[in-house]
Scaffold this motif. Structure first.
Motif, mmCIF file in Angstrom:
data_model
loop_
_atom_site.group_PDB
_atom_site.id
_atom_site.type_symbol
_atom_site.label_atom_id
_atom_site.label_comp_id
_atom_site.label_asym_id
_atom_site.label_seq_id
_atom_site.Cartn_x
_atom_site.Cartn_y
_atom_site.Cartn_z
ATOM 1 N N GLU A 50 0.859 -1.112 0.042
ATOM 2 C CA GLU A 50 0.014 -0.083 -0.021
ATOM 3 C C GLU A 50 0.700 1.232 0.096
ATOM 4 O O GLU A 50 0.325 2.436 -0.207
ATOM 5 C CB GLU A 50 -0.767 0.035 1.383
ATOM 6 C CG GLU A 50 -0.384 -0.285 2.589
ATOM 7 C CD GLU A 50 -0.350 -1.751 3.007
ATOM 8 O OE1 GLU A 50 0.170 -2.001 3.987
ATOM 9 O OE2 GLU A 50 -0.603 -2.566 2.150
ATOM 10 N N ASN A 51 2.004 1.208 -0.021
ATOM 11 C CA ASN A 51 3.129 2.358 0.089
ATOM 12 C C ASN A 51 3.950 2.310 -1.191
ATOM 13 O O ASN A 51 4.875 3.177 -1.260
ATOM 14 C CB ASN A 51 4.014 2.030 1.233
ATOM 15 C CG ASN A 51 3.191 2.505 2.700
ATOM 16 O OD1 ASN A 51 2.483 3.166 2.668
ATOM 17 N ND2 ASN A 51 4.120 1.847 3.621
ATOM 18 N N GLY A 53 3.302 2.806 -5.253
ATOM 19 C CA GLY A 53 2.459 3.012 -6.323
ATOM 20 C C GLY A 53 2.743 2.612 -7.682
ATOM 21 O O GLY A 53 4.019 2.857 -8.190
ATOM 22 N N GLY A 56 -0.721 5.043 -10.952
ATOM 23 C CA GLY A 56 -1.731 6.069 -10.210
ATOM 24 C C GLY A 56 -2.344 5.417 -9.041
ATOM 25 O O GLY A 56 -3.164 6.050 -8.660
ATOM 26 N N ILE A 57 -2.057 4.080 -8.841
ATOM 27 C CA ILE A 57 -2.789 3.372 -7.714
ATOM 28 C C ILE A 57 -1.642 2.630 -6.862
ATOM 29 O O ILE A 57 -0.608 2.536 -7.435
ATOM 30 C CB ILE A 57 -3.933 2.517 -8.170
ATOM 31 C CG1 ILE A 57 -3.376 1.390 -8.967
ATOM 32 C CG2 ILE A 57 -4.891 3.269 -8.911
ATOM 33 C CD1 ILE A 57 -4.323 0.404 -9.601
ATOM 34 N N THR A 58 -2.112 2.106 -5.772
ATOM 35 C CA THR A 58 -1.073 1.355 -4.937
ATOM 36 C C THR A 58 -0.893 -0.102 -5.740
ATOM 37 O O THR A 58 -1.709 -0.437 -6.380
ATOM 38 C CB THR A 58 -1.841 0.894 -3.633
ATOM 39 O OG1 THR A 58 -2.938 0.098 -3.803
ATOM 40 C CG2 THR A 58 -2.057 2.429 -2.744
ATOM 41 N N LYS A 60 -1.013 -2.867 -4.519
ATOM 42 C CA LYS A 60 -1.825 -3.821 -4.064
ATOM 43 C C LYS A 60 -3.132 -3.681 -4.982
ATOM 44 O O LYS A 60 -3.790 -4.779 -5.278
ATOM 45 C CB LYS A 60 -2.331 -3.565 -2.567
ATOM 46 C CG LYS A 60 -3.134 -4.721 -2.092
ATOM 47 C CD LYS A 60 -3.367 -4.318 -0.494
ATOM 48 C CE LYS A 60 -4.202 -5.528 0.352
ATOM 49 N NZ LYS A 60 -4.163 -5.196 1.791
ATOM 50 N N GLN A 61 -3.665 -2.497 -5.052
ATOM 51 C CA GLN A 61 -4.821 -2.437 -6.046
ATOM 52 C C GLN A 61 -4.378 -2.886 -7.439
ATOM 53 O O GLN A 61 -5.363 -3.456 -8.289
ATOM 54 C CB GLN A 61 -5.319 -1.019 -5.831
ATOM 55 C CG GLN A 61 -5.796 -0.457 -4.623
ATOM 56 C CD GLN A 61 -6.243 1.259 -4.719
ATOM 57 O OE1 GLN A 61 -5.011 1.999 -5.192
ATOM 58 N NE2 GLN A 61 -7.093 1.657 -4.123
ATOM 59 N N PHE A 62 -3.379 -2.393 -7.990
ATOM 60 C CA PHE A 62 -2.958 -2.756 -9.131
ATOM 61 C C PHE A 62 -2.756 -4.347 -9.482
ATOM 62 O O PHE A 62 -3.392 -4.727 -10.666
ATOM 63 C CB PHE A 62 -1.427 -2.089 -9.532
ATOM 64 C CG PHE A 62 -1.023 -2.409 -10.937
ATOM 65 C CD1 PHE A 62 -1.260 -1.674 -11.956
ATOM 66 C CD2 PHE A 62 0.038 -3.486 -11.195
ATOM 67 C CE1 PHE A 62 -0.861 -2.100 -13.170
ATOM 68 C CE2 PHE A 62 0.429 -3.658 -12.546
ATOM 69 C CZ PHE A 62 0.124 -2.738 -13.386
ATOM 70 N N ARG A 63 -2.316 -5.019 -8.503
ATOM 71 C CA ARG A 63 -2.303 -6.352 -8.621
ATOM 72 C C ARG A 63 -3.598 -7.005 -8.556
ATOM 73 O O ARG A 63 -3.829 -8.112 -9.254
ATOM 74 C CB ARG A 63 -1.218 -6.961 -7.424
ATOM 75 C CG ARG A 63 0.075 -6.576 -7.712
ATOM 76 C CD ARG A 63 0.973 -7.480 -6.888
ATOM 77 N NE ARG A 63 2.482 -7.094 -7.216
ATOM 78 C CZ ARG A 63 3.368 -7.248 -6.486
ATOM 79 N NH1 ARG A 63 3.306 -8.008 -5.447
ATOM 80 N NH2 ARG A 63 4.507 -6.775 -7.015
ATOM 81 N N GLN A 64 -4.322 -6.695 -7.906
ATOM 82 C CA GLN A 64 -5.934 -6.881 -7.699
ATOM 83 C C GLN A 64 -6.720 -6.873 -9.223
ATOM 84 O O GLN A 64 -7.338 -7.566 -9.563
ATOM 85 C CB GLN A 64 -6.659 -6.240 -6.597
ATOM 86 C CG GLN A 64 -6.117 -6.647 -5.240
ATOM 87 C CD GLN A 64 -6.924 -5.698 -4.197
ATOM 88 O OE1 GLN A 64 -7.304 -4.771 -4.412
ATOM 89 N NE2 GLN A 64 -6.868 -6.325 -2.991
ATOM 90 N N LEU A 65 -6.405 -5.612 -9.764
ATOM 91 C CA LEU A 65 -6.901 -5.589 -11.115
ATOM 92 C C LEU A 65 -6.456 -6.269 -12.020
ATOM 93 O O LEU A 65 -7.156 -6.848 -12.764
ATOM 94 C CB LEU A 65 -6.663 -4.123 -11.645
ATOM 95 C CG LEU A 65 -7.291 -2.772 -10.864
ATOM 96 C CD1 LEU A 65 -6.790 -1.493 -11.212
ATOM 97 C CD2 LEU A 65 -8.788 -2.950 -11.121
#
Length: 69
Positions: A50-51, A53, A56-58, A60-65
């Motif tokens: 989460e730290n 990026g 434009g996103i973390t 963690k979010q990028f990997r989820q996408l």
């Protein structure tokens, strides 16, 4: 006195992998720049997803996408 900083996400990099990163980084500086291994420092920083990026996103979010595609 070279200092190498390696930043990785905190996803279970083993002690053995860290030791290998330190060894190879030290060897590379010795071979390429003729630096003394005794005065070569290698730092490994583990960064929470989460730290970190990307796009434009973390991370963690990028990997989820990426997993949902």
């Amino acid at each position: 006195m070279p200092i190498v900083t390696i930043q990785v996400t905190d996803e279970g990099v083993s002690h053995e992998q860290k030791a290998e990163l330190i060894k190879r980084s030290t060897d590379m500086l010795s071979q390429v720049l003729n630096k003394d291994p005794q005065t070569t420092f290698v730092l490994i920083e583990e960064i929470a997803l989460e730290n970190w990026g990307v796009a434009g996103i973390t991370a963690k979010q990028f990997r989820q996408l990426q997993q949902n595609q």
